[in-house]
Design an enzyme around this catalytic site. Structure first.
Site, PDB file in Angstrom:
ATOM      1  CB  CYS A   1      -0.935  -0.004   1.204  1.00  0.00           C
ATOM      2  SG  CYS A   1      -0.092  -0.176   2.807  1.00  0.00           S
TER       3      CYS A   1
ATOM      4  CG  HIS B   1      -4.154   0.604   4.242  1.00  0.00           C
ATOM      5  ND1 HIS B   1      -3.501  -0.103   3.251  1.00  0.00           N
ATOM      6  CD2 HIS B   1      -5.232   1.185   3.631  1.00  0.00           C
ATOM      7  CE1 HIS B   1      -4.150   0.028   2.106  1.00  0.00           C
ATOM      8  NE2 HIS B   1      -5.199   0.822   2.305  1.00  0.00           N
TER       9      HIS B   1
ATOM     10  CG  ASN C   1      -7.936   2.029  -0.088  1.00  0.00           C
ATOM     11  OD1 ASN C   1      -6.740   1.751   0.003  1.00  0.00           O
ATOM     12  ND2 ASN C   1      -8.836   1.520   0.727  1.00  0.00           N
TER      13      ASN C   1
END
Length: 440
Positions: free
Chosen positions: A68, A360, A381
């Site tokens: 991520c 994250h 995202n």
């Protein structure tokens, strides 16, 4: 105290007297806990509307990997590149390219860290920490900067995603087994005063890791052809190296600061920190964390977006979130009312008790301001388009306060007091500190 049969009888009796909980039991027998306890009004209170809404170009997907931090950071860089080159339509940089070098650099970093601990037993505190974590997919902003400064960036078309890059669990297990073998053999060589053998062991392990990663990811290109349409739909083509492409973004990543909000007693505000054994590139950029009060932390984040720049950030995405609804909001789930639970904890208590930590990284691409106060945040995202609002998420401002821990902020958006703090010698945090967990 001891849990006796009499205690159990009393607990059972109290439970059966609570008709609400008995009804909940029946409802939960065949239904998801999160659906039963969700608060639809809270969802209605967070519409997908933002007073500052920065345009981005295509939702990415990290698939079954922990990359991520790379996806979100490259999403920031691609917008700068699109803006500079006037690229038409969606465009993506190769996450696989940086992940390839990250694996190699982390393997070498791990072995260098192990060498520093060889005077201690393998089950010593720090050695155990190193061995348990070894090499993972995660990382932090400064680790990203180290990779890009050393290796540049690459278009995804020139180095596309391999299956293994998006499904890294088995590959990581193989890499870590080989690295733990190195640690075991290096410890034996150290104990037998065969120090020269350790360098040979490291070189052989690095060779084998390179072979493994290259077989799974492919060998990254040294140069490539960048082809795209400009905003006049004219085809463009240029031969570039990875460093030349990075230079075209006109970004200097050294100008960005890892700003944290850590309200724990061991982290005074306007002080810099680093985390022991946190990094990837040997002699790369050290991890530097500048701790600011929440109001300054939030103000800098908003200022950067007001200037038209996205904001990379790290958070605890496991808390109070609905993946399908695309919402992070502590008011969305009524667990306390549903089950008569007392779940209230301060951000400080959650960090200290291991209830919360960074896990994250994403990108803030918008915020809704009312009277200059943030009400909700728009998030880009990297979980694909099938979740949330076609890949975008909403976070309530209260969720931001509780669970956002780090943002990458350009120095020009920081107050003078914060810039002055960057001149300090950083305090070294323990390897397992909560502000190092994004790299796990």
């Amino acid at each position: 105290m001891e849990l006796t049969l009499n205690n159990l009888d009393n607990l059972k009796s109290d439970y059966l007297k609570n008709e609400k909980l008995v009804v909940m039991q029946h409802a939960l027998f065949e239904n998801d806990l999160t659906k039963i306890a969700s608060n639809q009004q809270a969802k209605a209170n967070q519409p997908f509307v933002f007073s500052i809404d920065l345009k981005t170009h295509g939702i990415t997907s990290q698939l079954q990997s922990g990359r991520c931090w790379l996806f979100s950071a490259l999403n920031v860089l691609r917008e700068a590149l699109i803006n500079e080159l006037k690229i038409e339509g969606d465009f993506e940089l190769s996450q696989n390219y940086l992940a390839f070098y990250d694996k190699l650099e982390k393997a070498n970093w791990f072995m260098e860290c192990v060498k520093k601990e060889l005077a201690n037993d393998l089950d010593s505190e720090k050695m155990r920490f190193l061995l348990e974590g070894a090499v993972s997919d995660g990382g932090q902003w400064n680790m990203l900067v180290s990779l890009i400064e050393k290796y540049g960036i690459c278009p995804k078309d020139a180095y596309p995603e391999s299956f293994q890059a998006g499904h890294t669990r088995k590959l990581n297990r193989l890499i870590n087994r080989r690295l733990r073998k190195f640690a075991s053999e290096a410890k034996m060589a150290f104990d037998n005063d065969q120090l020269a053998d350790i360098e040979t062991l490291q070189a052989q392990a690095l060779k084998e890791v390179y072979q493994l990663v290259a077989a799974n990811f492919g060998i990254p290109p040294q140069s490539f052809t960048l082809e795209y349409y400009n905003q006049d739909h004219q085809a463009q083509s240029m031969e570039l190296t990875s460093h030349e492409l990075y230079q075209l973004t006109k970004l200097n990543l050294d100008d960005y600061v890892n700003v944290i909000h850590g309200p724990t007693a061991d982290k005074p505000y306007y002080q810099t920190f680093t985390v022991e054994y946190l990094g990837n590139v040997v002699n790369g950029q050290p991890v530097q964390l500048l701790n600011l009060p929440l109001d300054e932390f939030k103000k800098a984040t908003i200022k950067q977006m007001q200037a038209g720049e996205l904001v990379w950030f790290g958070c605890d995405c496991s808390q109070d979130g609905d993946r399908e609804a695309g919402l992070w909001d502590d008011a969305y789930f009524s667990y306390e009312k549903a089950f008569d639970l007392d779940l209230q904890m301060s951000k400080e208590a959650m960090l200290e008790s291991k209830e919360s930590a960074m896990n994250h990284a994403m990108v803030f691409s918008g915020v809704h301001l009312v009277d200059n106060q943030a009400k909700r945040w728009k998030i880009e995202n990297s979980w694909g388009e099938k979740v949330g609002h076609k890949g975008y998420f909403i976070a309530s401002d209260n969720w931001f306060d509780k669970y956002v821990y780090v943002v990458a902020i350009h120095k020009r958006f920081l107050p003078e007091k914060a810039l002055k703090a960057l001149e300090q010698e950083p305090i070294v945090l323990k390897p397992w500190d909560a502000f190092g967990t994004l790299a796990n």
